[in-house]
Motif scaffolding. Structure first.
Motif, PDB file in Angstrom:
ATOM      1  N   ALA A 104       0.766  -1.162  -0.591  1.00  0.00           N
ATOM      2  CA  ALA A 104       0.269   0.391  -0.012  1.00  0.00           C
ATOM      3  C   ALA A 104       0.834   1.331   0.150  1.00  0.00           C
ATOM      4  CB  ALA A 104      -0.846  -0.169   1.474  1.00  0.00           C
ATOM      5  N   THR A 105       2.221   1.338   0.056  1.00  0.00           N
ATOM      6  CA  THR A 105       2.814   2.151  -0.257  1.00  0.00           C
ATOM      7  C   THR A 105       2.698   3.133  -1.356  1.00  0.00           C
ATOM      8  OG1 THR A 105       5.021   0.891   1.136  1.00  0.00           O
ATOM      9  CG2 THR A 105       5.314   3.413  -0.071  1.00  0.00           C
ATOM     10  N   ALA A 106       2.766   2.790  -1.967  1.00  0.00           N
ATOM     11  CA  ALA A 106       2.068   3.896  -3.042  1.00  0.00           C
ATOM     12  C   ALA A 106       0.882   4.328  -3.589  1.00  0.00           C
ATOM     13  CB  ALA A 106       2.908   3.125  -4.813  1.00  0.00           C
ATOM     14  N   GLN A 107      -0.320   3.938  -2.620  1.00  0.00           N
ATOM     15  CA  GLN A 107      -1.646   3.736  -2.821  1.00  0.00           C
ATOM     16  C   GLN A 107      -1.820   4.736  -1.634  1.00  0.00           C
ATOM     17  OE1 GLN A 107      -4.033   0.151  -1.632  1.00  0.00           O
ATOM     18  NE2 GLN A 107      -5.707   1.753  -1.796  1.00  0.00           N
ATOM     19  N   TYR A 108      -1.059   4.528  -0.546  1.00  0.00           N
ATOM     20  CA  TYR A 108      -2.015   5.963   0.685  1.00  0.00           C
ATOM     21  C   TYR A 108      -0.843   7.303   0.681  1.00  0.00           C
ATOM     22  CZ  TYR A 108      -4.520   2.321   1.594  1.00  0.00           C
ATOM     23  OH  TYR A 108      -5.569   1.085   1.258  1.00  0.00           O
ATOM     24  N   PRO A 109      -1.040   8.345   1.244  1.00  0.00           N
ATOM     25  CA  PRO A 109       0.550   9.418   1.721  1.00  0.00           C
ATOM     26  C   PRO A 109       0.785   8.805   2.549  1.00  0.00           C
ATOM     27  CG  PRO A 109      -1.779   9.662   2.214  1.00  0.00           C
ATOM     28  CD  PRO A 109      -2.655   8.290   1.191  1.00  0.00           C
ATOM     29  N   SER A 110       2.162   9.165   2.638  1.00  0.00           N
ATOM     30  CA  SER A 110       2.772   8.716   4.240  1.00  0.00           C
ATOM     31  C   SER A 110       3.276   9.548   4.833  1.00  0.00           C
ATOM     32  CB  SER A 110       3.051   7.518   3.878  1.00  0.00           C
ATOM     33  OG  SER A 110       3.961   8.013   3.292  1.00  0.00           O
ATOM     34  N   ASN A 111       3.647   9.669   6.291  1.00  0.00           N
ATOM     35  CA  ASN A 111       4.596  10.422   6.689  1.00  0.00           C
ATOM     36  C   ASN A 111       5.183   9.618   7.529  1.00  0.00           C
ATOM     37  OD1 ASN A 111       6.094  12.633   8.460  1.00  0.00           O
ATOM     38  ND2 ASN A 111       5.016  13.868   8.713  1.00  0.00           N
ATOM     39  N   PRO A 112       6.925   9.363   7.077  1.00  0.00           N
ATOM     40  CA  PRO A 112       7.824   8.777   8.017  1.00  0.00           C
ATOM     41  C   PRO A 112       8.483   8.486   9.412  1.00  0.00           C
ATOM     42  CG  PRO A 112       8.939   9.069   6.053  1.00  0.00           C
ATOM     43  CD  PRO A 112       7.255  10.069   5.725  1.00  0.00           C
ATOM     44  N   SER A 124      -9.715  11.972   0.732  1.00  0.00           N
ATOM     45  CA  SER A 124      -9.666  11.003  -0.594  1.00  0.00           C
ATOM     46  C   SER A 124      -8.374   9.891   0.068  1.00  0.00           C
ATOM     47  CB  SER A 124      -8.057  12.051  -1.324  1.00  0.00           C
ATOM     48  OG  SER A 124      -8.689  13.271  -1.671  1.00  0.00           O
ATOM     49  N   HIS A 125      -7.963   9.070  -0.756  1.00  0.00           N
ATOM     50  CA  HIS A 125      -7.578   7.239  -0.771  1.00  0.00           C
ATOM     51  C   HIS A 125      -8.248   7.335   0.387  1.00  0.00           C
ATOM     52  CE1 HIS A 125      -4.499  10.369  -2.316  1.00  0.00           C
ATOM     53  NE2 HIS A 125      -3.708   8.834  -2.506  1.00  0.00           N
ATOM     54  N   LEU A 139      -1.102   2.204  10.055  1.00  0.00           N
ATOM     55  CA  LEU A 139      -2.225   3.012   9.501  1.00  0.00           C
ATOM     56  C   LEU A 139      -3.562   3.514   9.696  1.00  0.00           C
ATOM     57  CD1 LEU A 139      -2.335   3.131   6.590  1.00  0.00           C
ATOM     58  CD2 LEU A 139      -3.297   0.476   6.385  1.00  0.00           C
ATOM     59  N   THR A 140      -3.608   4.767  10.001  1.00  0.00           N
ATOM     60  CA  THR A 140      -4.627   5.671  10.092  1.00  0.00           C
ATOM     61  C   THR A 140      -5.716   6.110   9.776  1.00  0.00           C
ATOM     62  OG1 THR A 140      -4.144   8.407   9.998  1.00  0.00           O
ATOM     63  CG2 THR A 140      -3.123   6.321  11.909  1.00  0.00           C
ATOM     64  N   HIS A 141      -6.352   5.860   9.780  1.00  0.00           N
ATOM     65  CA  HIS A 141      -8.243   6.020   8.850  1.00  0.00           C
ATOM     66  C   HIS A 141      -9.159   6.750   9.666  1.00  0.00           C
ATOM     67  CE1 HIS A 141     -11.804   3.037   7.129  1.00  0.00           C
ATOM     68  NE2 HIS A 141     -11.489   4.110   6.157  1.00  0.00           N
ATOM     69  N   TRP A 142      -9.215   8.221   8.687  1.00  0.00           N
ATOM     70  CA  TRP A 142     -10.076   9.283   9.099  1.00  0.00           C
ATOM     71  C   TRP A 142     -11.654   8.870   7.834  1.00  0.00           C
ATOM     72  CZ3 TRP A 142      -8.082  11.372  13.659  1.00  0.00           C
ATOM     73  CH2 TRP A 142      -6.761  11.078  13.823  1.00  0.00           C
ATOM     74  N   SER A 143     -12.322   9.919   8.320  1.00  0.00           N
ATOM     75  CA  SER A 143     -13.430  10.514   7.837  1.00  0.00           C
ATOM     76  C   SER A 143     -14.014  11.893   8.500  1.00  0.00           C
ATOM     77  CB  SER A 143     -14.491   9.048   7.569  1.00  0.00           C
ATOM     78  OG  SER A 143     -15.239   8.456   9.105  1.00  0.00           O
ATOM     79  N   LYS A 144     -15.366  12.067   7.591  1.00  0.00           N
ATOM     80  CA  LYS A 144     -15.832  13.440   8.622  1.00  0.00           C
ATOM     81  C   LYS A 144     -16.586  13.211   9.311  1.00  0.00           C
ATOM     82  CE  LYS A 144     -17.640  15.871   4.569  1.00  0.00           C
ATOM     83  NZ  LYS A 144     -16.316  17.327   4.234  1.00  0.00           N
ATOM     84  N   ALA A 145     -17.105  14.274  10.253  1.00  0.00           N
ATOM     85  CA  ALA A 145     -17.942  14.587  11.021  1.00  0.00           C
ATOM     86  C   ALA A 145     -18.062  15.763  11.562  1.00  0.00           C
ATOM     87  CB  ALA A 145     -16.839  13.739  12.560  1.00  0.00           C
ATOM     88  N   GLY A 146     -17.092  16.725  10.690  1.00  0.00           N
ATOM     89  CA  GLY A 146     -17.286  18.133  10.658  1.00  0.00           C
ATOM     90  C   GLY A 146     -16.939  19.214  10.807  1.00  0.00           C
TER      91      GLY A 146
END
Length: 241
Positions: A104-112, A124-125, A139-146
């Protein structure tokens, strides 16, 4: 005498803080048991250690050879086999997950980095963003709440998560394992701290700094947070404050 710290840490990482008998994740409520009792000359070594939850530990210790009453004890050979089988399951899961993350390295943005500020478009992503690397990868996972809060998930990641009570400073999180990691989703607000534990029993903390929502007047969906990863494997964030 208890096992040395290095032995306990190896065992806790090997089982990912799951009991080796019931396989339930117990976090701080694990006990390192001597397979061959100390009274019988059992050494304080990794090979003689099996992590157990309090209930399973009590069952292992309950058998009295002077009053067997027809019960069946946990024999040394069984404990070793059950432990080794569980360690193998954990190692396989970790390998499979690491392979998935690598792909998933190329798939997801990252900060190493091990600490710093991260910024992402959480629309996005699919809301995924990678922090750190190797055993310290999250590998964190977020979505809109406000525009003052954001949803954070453990779904399809390599971690479990907790949210510190509002107003908690990083300096107050001296034992991250005491937080509540029992839910798959949390909704931290600006200023609140999310704590992650990954598949390698490493901890990371993220303080929400900024949230923008394109349905509330912003030009884009944006999440910014400061983060700290405990590379050494500890659970005390206070020195990073």
């Amino acid at each position: 005498m208890p096992f040395p710290l290095d032995v306990r840490l190896r065992a806790l990482v090997a089982c990912q803080r799951h009991c080796c008998l019931c396989h339930e994740r117990k976090h701080t409520r694990l006990q390192c048991h001597h397979i061959l009792p100390e009274a019988d000359g059992g050494p304080d070594t990794f090979e003689n250690c099996i992590p157990l939850c309090p209930d399973c530990h009590a069952e292992v210790m309950a058998f009295n050879p002077r009053h067997p009453s027809g019960s069946t004890p946990y024999h040394r050979e069984e404990l070793i086999q059950r432990r080794d089988d569980w360690y193998a399951v954990v190692a396989r899961r970790s390998h499979d997950l690491s392979t998935h993350l690598h792909r998933a390295t190329a798939q997801y943005p990252s900060n190493p980095a091990m600490s710093g500020r991260a910024a992402l478009d959480y629309s996005s992503h699919n809301g995924f963003f990678r922090l750190g690397s190797g055993n310290c990868e999250f590998l964190t996972h977020w979505s809109k709440a406000g525009n003052t809060s954001v949803h954070c998930y453990s779904d399809s990641t390599n971690l479990v998560l907790a949210v510190a009570p509002m107003g908690t400073e990083l300096s107050a999180i001296s034992d991250a394992s005491l937080l509540d990691f029992t839910s798959r989703v949390r909704t931290p607000r600006i200023g609140q701290i999310v704590v992650f534990e990954n598949h390698a029993s490493r901890y990371a903390a993220a303080r929400i700094v900024k949230i923008e929502d394109d349905t509330r007047g912003a030009s884009r969906d944006l999440l910014e947070f400061d983060f700290w990863i405990l590379e050494s494997g500890g659970d005390d964030f206070s020195p990073n404050a």
